[in-house]
Design a protein around this motif. Structure first.
Motif, PDB file in Angstrom:
ATOM      1  N   PRO A  25       0.607  -1.274  -0.078  1.00 20.94           N
ATOM      2  CA  PRO A  25       0.130  -0.071   0.049  1.00 20.94           C
ATOM      3  C   PRO A  25       0.973   1.260  -0.128  1.00 20.94           C
ATOM      4  O   PRO A  25       0.998   1.802   0.989  1.00 20.94           O
ATOM      5  CB  PRO A  25      -0.735   0.035   1.415  1.00 20.94           C
ATOM      6  N   ASP A  27       2.073   4.903   0.124  1.00 22.06           N
ATOM      7  CA  ASP A  27       1.368   6.087   0.494  1.00 22.06           C
ATOM      8  C   ASP A  27       1.818   7.543   0.194  1.00 22.06           C
ATOM      9  O   ASP A  27       1.318   8.444   0.647  1.00 22.06           O
ATOM     10  CB  ASP A  27       1.162   6.002   2.155  1.00 22.06           C
ATOM     11  N   ASP A 178      -8.049  -5.212  -2.554  1.00 21.84           N
ATOM     12  CA  ASP A 178      -9.284  -4.372  -2.845  1.00 21.84           C
ATOM     13  C   ASP A 178      -8.541  -2.871  -3.524  1.00 21.84           C
ATOM     14  O   ASP A 178      -9.407  -2.545  -4.490  1.00 21.84           O
ATOM     15  CB  ASP A 178     -10.043  -3.656  -1.794  1.00 21.84           C
ATOM     16  N   PHE A 179      -7.485  -2.653  -3.770  1.00 20.66           N
ATOM     17  CA  PHE A 179      -6.623  -1.577  -4.577  1.00 20.66           C
ATOM     18  C   PHE A 179      -6.137  -1.981  -5.734  1.00 20.66           C
ATOM     19  O   PHE A 179      -5.487  -1.208  -6.489  1.00 20.66           O
ATOM     20  CB  PHE A 179      -5.840  -0.859  -3.764  1.00 20.66           C
ATOM     21  N   ILE A 180      -5.977  -3.291  -6.258  1.00 22.29           N
ATOM     22  CA  ILE A 180      -5.203  -3.638  -7.157  1.00 22.29           C
ATOM     23  C   ILE A 180      -6.185  -3.476  -8.300  1.00 22.29           C
ATOM     24  O   ILE A 180      -7.334  -4.317  -8.035  1.00 22.29           O
ATOM     25  CB  ILE A 180      -4.724  -4.973  -7.292  1.00 22.29           C
ATOM     26  N   ARG A 181      -6.193  -3.127  -9.673  1.00 21.57           N
ATOM     27  CA  ARG A 181      -7.261  -2.868 -10.527  1.00 21.57           C
ATOM     28  C   ARG A 181      -7.182  -3.989 -11.466  1.00 21.57           C
ATOM     29  O   ARG A 181      -8.421  -4.126 -12.093  1.00 21.57           O
ATOM     30  CB  ARG A 181      -6.730  -1.518 -11.619  1.00 21.57           C
ATOM     31  N   THR A 183      -7.004  -7.484 -11.420  1.00 19.68           N
ATOM     32  CA  THR A 183      -6.749  -8.536 -10.750  1.00 19.68           C
ATOM     33  C   THR A 183      -7.231  -9.870 -11.606  1.00 19.68           C
ATOM     34  O   THR A 183      -6.508 -10.949 -11.527  1.00 19.68           O
ATOM     35  CB  THR A 183      -7.742  -8.844  -9.548  1.00 19.68           C
ATOM     36  N   ARG A 241      -7.366  -6.878   2.439  1.00 22.52           N
ATOM     37  CA  ARG A 241      -7.672  -5.404   2.707  1.00 22.52           C
ATOM     38  C   ARG A 241      -6.810  -5.077   3.870  1.00 22.52           C
ATOM     39  O   ARG A 241      -6.124  -6.130   4.877  1.00 22.52           O
ATOM     40  CB  ARG A 241      -9.127  -5.230   3.204  1.00 22.52           C
TER      41      ARG A 241
END
Length: 282
Positions: A25, A27, A178-181, A183, A241
């Protein structure tokens, strides 16, 4: 006693290699400096970890990381998870003696039609750094992310590892976050993962210590701390997550971690990891 079996120190300020399946993640908060990093390691030691893993995009990218390895108080096993793209060969020999484990990811061979991680000059640089590290520290652990791109080339990857006398190899099924586009590019059928990796196990039997890890076998419970001191953990579920918990210097950070984690499962995984992947310095 407030004990955290494994603490993962992540350099997650920025992406360096652009891997589209990455679950770090990032930042953009800045990397901090070696003074802060030493304080974080000292605070981590208060939780009596059995292992402190330095990870993120690549700790070896930061000049101060080599100083950290030389000067930080060491009270447990240390490991580094690295892309082996940014290794400083002049500085590495002075610090490798403080490490029990190094791991990197080998996902490709030149004959693959579409590379997953590295191709061309980057692949050559990566392989050169692998060989350099093995000269100084034979216990280099290789990870491979299983996907449609490399599923038919795993024996060729195995040949590259055997050629260099790698001892320990793990093949992982992709765990979506959840933030990987994208998949869908890396999701695989669990049955195919098991069937195909069983074939690879037969191929390397007696020559490599191979472990194959389905995404269902991942456990929440890890204690992640960024190079700025921010603490987070993973949550249970088929889609990964992260839960932000606070700062490592918060008085109640251990209690927050216990509330959201599954430390028993993570501890069991750590025991296996230490047995397979670390080399004694005695």
């Amino acid at each position: 006693m407030k004990k955290i079996p494994r603490i993962i120190f992540n350099f997650n300020d920025r992406c360096l290699n652009g891997c589209p399946f990455c679950f770090i993640p990032f930042d953009g908060a800045g990397a901090g400096d070696v003074g802060l990093w030493r304080e974080i390691v000292a605070r981590a030691n208060e939780f009596a970890p059995d292992m402190l893993s330095f990870s993120g995009c690549d700790p070896f990218y930061y000049d101060g990381f080599y100083e950290l390895l030389e000067t930080a108080p060491k009270q447990c096993c240390w490991g580094v998870d690295t892309s082996l793209i940014w290794l400083d060969r002049e500085k590495f020999p002075a610090v490798c003696g403080r490490l029990e484990q190094i791991s990197t990811s080998w996902d490709d061979v030149p004959s693959m039609p579409v590379v997953q991680r590295y191709g061309g000059e980057r692949y050559a640089r990566f392989v050169g750094h692998v060989e350099f590290v093995l000269e100084h520290m034979p216990q280099l652990v290789i990870h491979t992310l299983f996907s449609a791109k490399n599923r038919d080339h795993l024996e060729l990857i195995a040949d590259e590892l055997l050629k260099r006398r790698v001892r320990t190899w793990s093949i992982y099924q992709f765990w979506p976050f959840d933030f990987i586009r994208n998949t869908a590019d890396y999701l695989t059928d669990p049955r195919d993962f098991i069937s195909r990796t069983n074939e690879v196990k037969d191929y390397v039997a007696g020559r490599l210590d191979l472990d194959c890890v389905p995404c269902a076998g991942r456990a929440n419970g890890y204690f992640f701390v960024s190079s700025r001191g921010n603490v987070y953990t993973t949550l249970e579920g088929p889609v990964g997550r992260y839960k932000v918990l606070g700062h490592i210097f918060d008085e109640d950070i251990f209690d927050k971690w216990k509330q959201w984690s599954n430390p028993d499962a993570a501890g069991d995984i750590l025991k296996q990891k230490l047995m397979r992947e670390t080399v004694s310095k005695g």
